[in-house]
Design an enzyme around this catalytic site. Sequence first.
Site, mmCIF file in Angstrom:
data_model
loop_
_atom_site.group_PDB
_atom_site.id
_atom_site.type_symbol
_atom_site.label_atom_id
_atom_site.label_comp_id
_atom_site.label_asym_id
_atom_site.label_seq_id
_atom_site.Cartn_x
_atom_site.Cartn_y
_atom_site.Cartn_z
ATOM 1 N N HIS A 104 37.492 85.004 22.003
ATOM 2 C CA HIS A 104 38.749 85.684 22.258
ATOM 3 C C HIS A 104 38.555 86.694 23.393
ATOM 4 O O HIS A 104 37.432 87.148 23.658
ATOM 5 C CB HIS A 104 39.241 86.406 21.008
ATOM 6 N N GLU A 106 39.199 89.851 23.610
ATOM 7 C CA GLU A 106 38.596 91.115 23.192
ATOM 8 C C GLU A 106 37.090 90.989 22.990
ATOM 9 O O GLU A 106 36.317 91.885 23.372
ATOM 10 C CB GLU A 106 39.233 91.624 21.900
ATOM 11 N N CYS A 134 43.246 90.128 16.396
ATOM 12 C CA CYS A 134 43.124 89.467 15.098
ATOM 13 C C CYS A 134 42.095 90.221 14.251
ATOM 14 O O CYS A 134 41.484 91.191 14.696
ATOM 15 C CB CYS A 134 42.707 88.015 15.288
ATOM 16 N N CYS A 137 38.576 90.329 15.930
ATOM 17 C CA CYS A 137 38.483 91.234 17.071
ATOM 18 C C CYS A 137 38.620 92.688 16.635
ATOM 19 O O CYS A 137 37.943 93.568 17.170
ATOM 20 C CB CYS A 137 39.546 90.880 18.103
#
Length: 200
Positions: A104, A106, A134, A137
């Site tokens: 992801h 992040e 999420c 993260c």
Amino acid sequence: MYISFISRSITDFCEAYRQIDGRKKSSTFVLALKIFRIQSLQSFMTLSHEKYMRMALQQAQTAKETGEVPTGCVIVRHLINADTYEIIARAHNQVELLKDPTAHAEMIAITQAASAVGDWRLTDTILYVTKEPCAMCAGAIVLARIPLVVFGATDPKRGGVTSAFRILNHPDLNHRCDFISGVLEDECRALLQNFFRDKR
């Protein structure tokens, strides 16, 4: 009087200082400068949130163009001596490219930032991301000791900040993060909605 003149112009500030009794000048001037410095920094950050979110949106657009879910992230670091911030990480989703469910924006940005700083503790940074982090993260943000997260659109089904979970400020964790939501929210949400609409 000690506080009220801080919000005036520099000219008014100096004039007010000259009017203060000499015995109080030293301590008052130090206090005034500290408050002036804090207010200036707060003003800078208020004006800069959209600036850095637009950079995150550029990363999200790059993700969209490569078939990734359009989420972008930018991390900035506070330069204390200069009272400004420098960009130490820029990233976008790369799940499809790397065939990695943890890739992801992040997560990639946090890895970049830790490498740039030379420490896993990112205690003087701000993380900007176009979509609410999420749970994975958000957990990584807590572990990295990032003090502030700024995000655009919420994620009602998977969000780890205010939606499905509340990880950043969970009372049982040893570190909690402040957050600001809704920065350029409409633009961030539109990018996501257009991506998924086109996929259908």
